[in-house]
Design an enzyme around this catalytic site. Structure first.
Site, PDB file in Angstrom:
ATOM      1  N   PRO A 111       0.840  -1.207   0.000  1.00  0.00           N
ATOM      2  CG  PRO A 111       0.081  -0.946   2.201  1.00  0.00           C
ATOM      3  CD  PRO A 111       0.823  -1.905   1.307  1.00  0.00           C
ATOM      4  CG  ASP A 142       5.483   0.076   2.828  1.00  0.00           C
ATOM      5  OD1 ASP A 142       4.289   0.128   3.158  1.00  0.00           O
ATOM      6  OD2 ASP A 142       6.175  -0.963   2.916  1.00  0.00           O
ATOM      7  CG  HIS A 143       0.115   5.009   4.022  1.00  0.00           C
ATOM      8  ND1 HIS A 143       0.389   5.454   5.296  1.00  0.00           N
ATOM      9  CD2 HIS A 143      -0.806   5.875   3.527  1.00  0.00           C
ATOM     10  CE1 HIS A 143      -0.340   6.518   5.562  1.00  0.00           C
ATOM     11  NE2 HIS A 143      -1.067   6.812   4.503  1.00  0.00           N
ATOM     12  NE  ARG A 144       3.722  -2.763   3.941  1.00  0.00           N
ATOM     13  CZ  ARG A 144       4.363  -3.825   3.482  1.00  0.00           C
ATOM     14  NH1 ARG A 144       3.896  -5.044   3.712  1.00  0.00           N
ATOM     15  NH2 ARG A 144       5.472  -3.679   2.768  1.00  0.00           N
ATOM     16  CB  ILE A 145       7.083   1.619   7.633  1.00  0.00           C
ATOM     17  CG1 ILE A 145       7.526   1.765   6.166  1.00  0.00           C
ATOM     18  CG2 ILE A 145       6.960   0.157   8.007  1.00  0.00           C
ATOM     19  CD1 ILE A 145       8.864   1.127   5.870  1.00  0.00           C
TER      20      ILE A 145
END
Length: 435
Positions: free
Chosen positions: A237, A407-410
């Protein structure tokens, strides 16, 4: 008697198959331990493959221009000259057999160390001197090629029935009108009928018809690797943030240091590295979806277009290296990339990627996030732009637009905005780049 296999090594962590560029040695030629035998094209570079044993190159199993999966036998090494003929016989007797998966895994080498030495292909003692069926399409076995010459058959016109379309001796015999050595029994009829019924359906439902005069070009090893990475990136994502950066001061600095060999790529990489040092989360990476890693080094990978593909040479420790040394290192990396001589650690150790299309006049674009990295920066061209100051006065300044995909997870929006502000301050006040 000792007959060993020379097999396809894993030259990178992403390599699944390799292509034989050229054989340095010929069949029957004597080999010494550590001597280069063959040049292999991986998904990123061409590398020499050496042998671990003394002996004779008894048989070439995979010819020049042909491909084989990692771990497959590409040649046979005989310990003595007297064993050459026996090795050739064994190579020809099982042209389309393949080693069991467990055996293949046992001989697949790990990715090569971060050195400039040739990649060794471990030769495994071969109680079962079988030949892998890695090559595909119109590839023929050595014995099939020999039969084709004897019977004056055009091997290019034969459709192979072996694994991956490989042409076997029986295919050549059939084309020459010779009775095959092995009789065919009743089971073959069901085999052609089932695939024959399924194949047209799959073609009609999945593949559109080709336009007239169209041609199909298979991917090179590098293009296959790029395709695999791009598909893998779709599972991450991502989001994008753009930021305008004034380049008047950077342009002035560039004019001063350009005669000393400094490139704009080195200036941008240095600025990005210094900004990442202040925002380590943008330099982080998430590989398992359950945790993320703060990388201890800032290694800037820079996208470079080369003939037939794309590669990202890595400027390691970009935040710490002197600007002039960084430029020298970059020129070396580009030269090696053009000649397909990069070592694995020189292209797969990036923690952040820089892609610059500004030299082509592109004002803005979005870049696809490489797998295993937290962010990639897309740099557009610097162009004269009318801007207004806080007092309402207009002026013309050179601005470039940078877009970062993360990376929108981090990495979150505020993280990326803060990083871009820092990057802009460094570029707009570039004196620190030369310290």
């Amino acid at each position: 008697m000792t007959i060993r296999e020379i097999f396809m090594p894993a030259l990178s962590s992403t390599m699944t198959e390799g292509k034989i560029v050229s054989w340095i040695k010929t069949e029957g030629e004597k080999l010494a331990k550590g001597e280069s035998v063959v040049v292999v094209e991986s998904d990123k570079a061409d590398m020499d493959v050496e042998t671990f044993y003394d002996g004779y190159l008894a048989a070439i199993v995979v010819g020049e221009g042909e491909t084989a999966p990692v771990g497959a036998a590409i040649g046979l090494l005989a310990e003595t000259e007297a064993e050459i003929e026996e090795a050739k016989t064994k190579a020809a007797s099982k042209p389309s057999s393949s080693a069991p998966p467990a055996a293949a895994e046992a001989v697949v080498p790990s990715p090569p160390p971060a050195t400039s030495s040739p990649a060794p292909a471990i030769a495994q003692p071969a109680p079962v001197a079988t030949v892998s069926d890695g090559p595909k399409k119109t590839v023929a076995t050595p014995y099939a090629k020999k039969l084709a010459k004897q019977h004056k058959v055009d091997i290019g016109s034969i459709a192979g029935t072996g694994p991956f379309g490989r042409i076997t001796a029986s295919d050549v015999e059939a084309a020459a009108g010779i009775a095959p050595s092995k009789s065919t029994v009743a089971p073959p009829p069901p085999l052609p009928s089932a695939p024959a019924a399924a194949t047209p359906k799959a073609t009609k439902t999945n593949l559109p018809p080709l336009l007239p005069d169209s041609s199909v070009v298979p991917f090179t090893a590098m293009q296959s690797a790029v395709s695999k990475n791009m598909i893998e990136s779709l599972s991450v994502p991502t989001f994008r943030v753009g930021y305008p950066v004034n380049t008047d001061a950077l342009d002035a600095l560039y004019e001063k240091v350009k005669p000393k060999g400094v490139t704009m790529t080195a200036l941008l990489a240095k600025a990005a590295g210094m900004a990442l040092a202040q925002h380590p989360v943008v330099n982080a990476s998430c590989k398992d979806g359950k945790s993320f890693t703060y990388n201890s080094n800032i290694n800037i990978a820079v996208a470079v277009a080369i003939n037939g593909g794309l590669i990202t040479p890595v400027l390691q420790d970009a935040d710490k290296l002197d600007l002039y040394l960084l430029s020298q290192k970059w020129k070396e990396l580009v030269g090696k990339a053009r000649n397909k001589q990069l070592q694995p650690h020189e292209y797969n150790s990036g923690t952040f990627t820089l892609s610059n299309l500004g030299m082509f006049g592109v004002d803005r674009f979005d870049a696809i996030l490489p797998p295993g990295q937290g962010a990639i920066m897309a740099v557009g061209a610097s162009k004269p732009t009318v801007v207004a100051d806080k007092d309402g006065f207009f002026s013309v300044r050179n601005n470039m637009l940078v877009n970062v995909t993360a990376d929108h997870r981090i990495v979150y929006g505020a993280d990326l905005a803060a990083f871009l502000q820092t990057f802009a301050k460094i570029v707009e006040n570039p004196d620190s780049l030369t310290l």
